[in-house]
Design an enzyme around this catalytic site. Structure first.
Site, PDB file in Angstrom:
ATOM      1  N   ALA A  65     -55.991  79.075 -27.322  1.00 14.19           N
ATOM      2  CA  ALA A  65     -55.248  79.284 -26.087  1.00 14.19           C
ATOM      3  C   ALA A  65     -53.903  78.603 -26.260  1.00 14.19           C
ATOM      4  CB  ALA A  65     -56.013  78.698 -24.910  1.00 14.19           C
ATOM      5  N   GLY A 108     -59.668  79.102 -28.416  1.00 12.83           N
ATOM      6  CA  GLY A 108     -59.775  80.396 -27.735  1.00 12.83           C
ATOM      7  C   GLY A 108     -59.753  81.574 -28.700  1.00 12.83           C
ATOM      8  N   GLU A 111     -63.217  81.888 -29.813  1.00 12.37           N
ATOM      9  CA  GLU A 111     -63.973  82.392 -28.655  1.00 12.37           C
ATOM     10  C   GLU A 111     -63.717  83.884 -28.431  1.00 12.37           C
ATOM     11  OE1 GLU A 111     -62.308  79.177 -26.267  1.00 12.37           O
ATOM     12  OE2 GLU A 111     -64.333  78.550 -25.760  1.00 12.37           O
ATOM     13  N   GLU A 131     -60.799  71.898 -29.674  1.00 10.57           N
ATOM     14  CA  GLU A 131     -60.273  71.441 -28.373  1.00 10.57           C
ATOM     15  C   GLU A 131     -60.505  69.962 -28.123  1.00 10.57           C
ATOM     16  OE1 GLU A 131     -62.170  74.148 -28.870  1.00 10.57           O
ATOM     17  OE2 GLU A 131     -61.471  75.839 -27.664  1.00 10.57           O
TER      18      GLU A 131
HETATM   19  N1  CO8 Z   1     -50.751  77.052 -28.628  1.00 11.70           N
HETATM   20  C1  CO8 Z   1     -49.412  77.145 -28.635  1.00 11.70           C
HETATM   21  N2  CO8 Z   1     -48.680  77.179 -29.759  1.00 11.70           N
HETATM   22  C2  CO8 Z   1     -49.330  77.138 -30.935  1.00 11.70           C
HETATM   23  C3  CO8 Z   1     -50.718  77.052 -31.012  1.00 11.70           C
HETATM   24  C4  CO8 Z   1     -51.457  77.030 -29.783  1.00 11.70           C
HETATM   25  N3  CO8 Z   1     -52.791  76.988 -29.763  1.00 11.70           N
HETATM   26  N4  CO8 Z   1     -51.079  77.008 -32.320  1.00 11.70           N
HETATM   27  C5  CO8 Z   1     -49.945  77.076 -33.024  1.00 11.70           C
HETATM   28  N5  CO8 Z   1     -48.881  77.144 -32.195  1.00 11.70           N
HETATM   29  C6  CO8 Z   1     -47.472  77.222 -32.552  1.00 11.70           C
HETATM   30  C7  CO8 Z   1     -46.935  75.871 -33.045  1.00 11.70           C
HETATM   31  O1  CO8 Z   1     -46.600  75.047 -31.963  1.00 11.70           O
HETATM   32  C8  CO8 Z   1     -45.752  76.327 -33.858  1.00 11.70           C
HETATM   33  O2  CO8 Z   1     -44.695  76.627 -32.983  1.00 11.70           O
HETATM   34  P1  CO8 Z   1     -43.197  75.990 -33.249  1.00 11.70           P
HETATM   35  O3  CO8 Z   1     -42.789  76.594 -34.548  1.00 11.70           O
HETATM   36  O4  CO8 Z   1     -42.416  76.471 -32.081  1.00 11.70           O
HETATM   37  O5  CO8 Z   1     -43.385  74.526 -33.347  1.00 11.70           O
HETATM   38  C9  CO8 Z   1     -46.206  77.635 -34.466  1.00 11.70           C
HETATM   39  O6  CO8 Z   1     -47.304  78.089 -33.659  1.00 11.70           O
HETATM   40  C10 CO8 Z   1     -46.723  77.490 -35.894  1.00 11.70           C
HETATM   41  O7  CO8 Z   1     -47.730  76.478 -35.883  1.00 11.70           O
HETATM   42  P2  CO8 Z   1     -47.739  75.240 -36.902  1.00 11.70           P
HETATM   43  O8  CO8 Z   1     -46.340  74.871 -37.294  1.00 11.70           O
HETATM   44  O9  CO8 Z   1     -48.582  74.169 -36.307  1.00 11.70           O
HETATM   45  O10 CO8 Z   1     -48.448  75.919 -38.180  1.00 11.70           O
HETATM   46  P3  CO8 Z   1     -49.303  75.176 -39.295  1.00 11.70           P
HETATM   47  O11 CO8 Z   1     -49.536  76.195 -40.360  1.00 11.70           O
HETATM   48  O12 CO8 Z   1     -48.662  73.899 -39.688  1.00 11.70           O
HETATM   49  O13 CO8 Z   1     -50.717  74.808 -38.596  1.00 11.70           O
HETATM   50  C11 CO8 Z   1     -52.651  75.242 -37.216  1.00 11.70           C
HETATM   51  C12 CO8 Z   1     -51.585  75.819 -38.179  1.00 11.70           C
HETATM   52  C13 CO8 Z   1     -53.562  74.297 -37.987  1.00 11.70           C
HETATM   53  C14 CO8 Z   1     -53.452  76.414 -36.691  1.00 11.70           C
HETATM   54  C15 CO8 Z   1     -51.941  74.467 -36.072  1.00 11.70           C
HETATM   55  O14 CO8 Z   1     -50.940  75.313 -35.517  1.00 11.70           O
HETATM   56  C16 CO8 Z   1     -52.871  74.054 -34.958  1.00 11.70           C
HETATM   57  O15 CO8 Z   1     -53.604  73.104 -35.125  1.00 11.70           O
HETATM   58  N6  CO8 Z   1     -52.807  74.761 -33.823  1.00 11.70           N
HETATM   59  C17 CO8 Z   1     -53.577  74.397 -32.634  1.00 11.70           C
HETATM   60  C18 CO8 Z   1     -55.048  74.724 -32.808  1.00 11.70           C
HETATM   61  C19 CO8 Z   1     -55.805  74.338 -31.567  1.00 11.70           C
HETATM   62  O16 CO8 Z   1     -55.883  73.165 -31.212  1.00 11.70           O
HETATM   63  N7  CO8 Z   1     -56.386  75.317 -30.898  1.00 11.70           N
HETATM   64  C20 CO8 Z   1     -57.143  75.099 -29.689  1.00 11.70           C
HETATM   65  C21 CO8 Z   1     -56.243  75.270 -28.488  1.00 11.70           C
HETATM   66  S1  CO8 Z   1     -57.058  74.856 -26.959  1.00 11.70           S
HETATM   67  C22 CO8 Z   1     -58.004  76.204 -26.591  1.00 11.70           C
HETATM   68  O17 CO8 Z   1     -58.014  77.175 -27.300  1.00 11.70           O
HETATM   69  C23 CO8 Z   1     -58.799  76.144 -25.332  1.00 11.70           C
HETATM   70  C24 CO8 Z   1     -59.485  77.480 -25.045  1.00 11.70           C
HETATM   71  C25 CO8 Z   1     -60.060  77.503 -23.679  1.00 11.70           C
HETATM   72  C26 CO8 Z   1     -59.098  77.985 -22.631  1.00 11.70           C
HETATM   73  C27 CO8 Z   1     -59.875  78.300 -21.408  1.00 11.70           C
HETATM   74  C28 CO8 Z   1     -58.990  78.609 -20.224  1.00 11.70           C
HETATM   75  C29 CO8 Z   1     -59.850  78.951 -18.991  1.00 11.70           C
END
Ligand code: CO8
Length: 257
Positions: A65, A108, A111, A131
């Protein structure tokens, strides 16, 4: 129909839906959810389409998400405002959906893949529910669907530690149906979708309902449900056609009736 965050194309009887937020690794924001709901409602309503494939990019199916969208939310907005309720409508899609997962399927994103009926993974796929590292928990069914797919021990470990699982482990654990070389992912997923789309449409919907009922009911209730729906299929023209075609050694000509 065009969408802000999705690419949608039809390939014969198969609808291919591609998540298209490359700058955010396909993070799921409200617009993605709204687009998914609209695209899959249109797919479900189109009688020329028999199966869909949902995919992302080579690097990310979806990295979760959208953290930047969720960051400022409070309890009232999240729960009272029914934030992200669209995913429940996505799961009401009656025709089968195959998730073709390459790269990250996290939070997400994992999911969303699990909401699909079959997951086919590229050999570079990584699944996880990280998360916990953000101070929250899975919120789109992750604790429930992952536990049903891989069992309590592994689901608990993945959700509590945020560890990512590679494609081989995901296949071993029963999360994904098949792992294929990354270069073949889309071709393999579309081939499977074409096979499904080539079956009798009412029987396909019935099978999806039957298998899903295994998650919702006791064994006895599920078997009763299957038995009734199975008998119901004997009221379709496609049952008559399918069995006649077998006996007459010819391909079946389904009418969806
Ligand atoms: N949300 C927003 N932006 C994201 C997300 C995300 N989940 N993941 C990556 N991005 C963005 C980064 O911020 C970055 O943007 P910018 O260039 O503007 O800084 C761009 O995508 C590229 O990402 P990275 O530079 O981090 O790329 P890497 O190759 O270094 O890393 C990863 C890749 C490991 C996937 C890393 O991006 C990461 O850890 N992402 C987050 C993963 C995460 O924590 N996911 C869980 C999110 S919470 C969730 O999903 C809850 C679901 C339930 C919702 C229910 C609602 C009712």
């Amino acid at each position: 129909m065009s969408y802000e965050t999705l690419l949608v194309e039809t390939r014969g009887t198969v609808t291919l839906v591609t998540l298209n937020r490359p700058d955010a690794l396909n993070a799921l924001n409200s617009q993605v959810l709204a687009d998914l709901v609209a695209a899959f409602a249109a797919f479900d309503a189109d009688p020329s389409q028999g199966c869909a494939v949902l995919t992302g990019s080579a690097k990310a199916f979806a990295a979760g998400a959208d953290i930047k969208e969720m960051q400022a939310m409070d309890f009232a907005g999240m729960y009272g405002g029914d934030h992200f309720a669209g995913y429940l409508r996505f799961t009401a899609t009656r025709k089968p959906v195959i998730a073709a997962v390459s790269g990250f399927a996290l939070g997400g994103g994992c999911e969303l893949a699990m909401m699909c009926d079959i997951i086919i993974a590229a050999d570079n796929a990584k699944f996880g529910q990280p998360e916990i590292k953000l101070g929250v928990a899975p919120g789109m069914g992750g604790t429930q669907r992952l536990t049903r797919a891989v069992g309590k021990a592994k689901a608990m470990e993945l959700c509590l530690t945020g560890r990512l699982m590679d494609a081989a482990e995901a296949e071993r654990s029963g999360l994904v149906a098949r792992v294929v070389p990354a270069d073949n992912l889309l071709a393999e997923a579309i081939k499977a979708a074409e096979t499904i789309a080539g079956m009798a449409p009412i029987a396909v919907k019935a099978v999806k309902e039957m298998v899903n009922s295994a998650y919702e009911t006791t064994l006895t209730q599920g078997i009763q449900f299957e038995r009734r729906l199975f008998a119901g299929l004997f009221g379709t023209a496609d049952q008559t056609e399918g069995m006649a075609a077998f006996v007459e050694k010819r391909p079946a000509n389904w009418t969806g009736r």
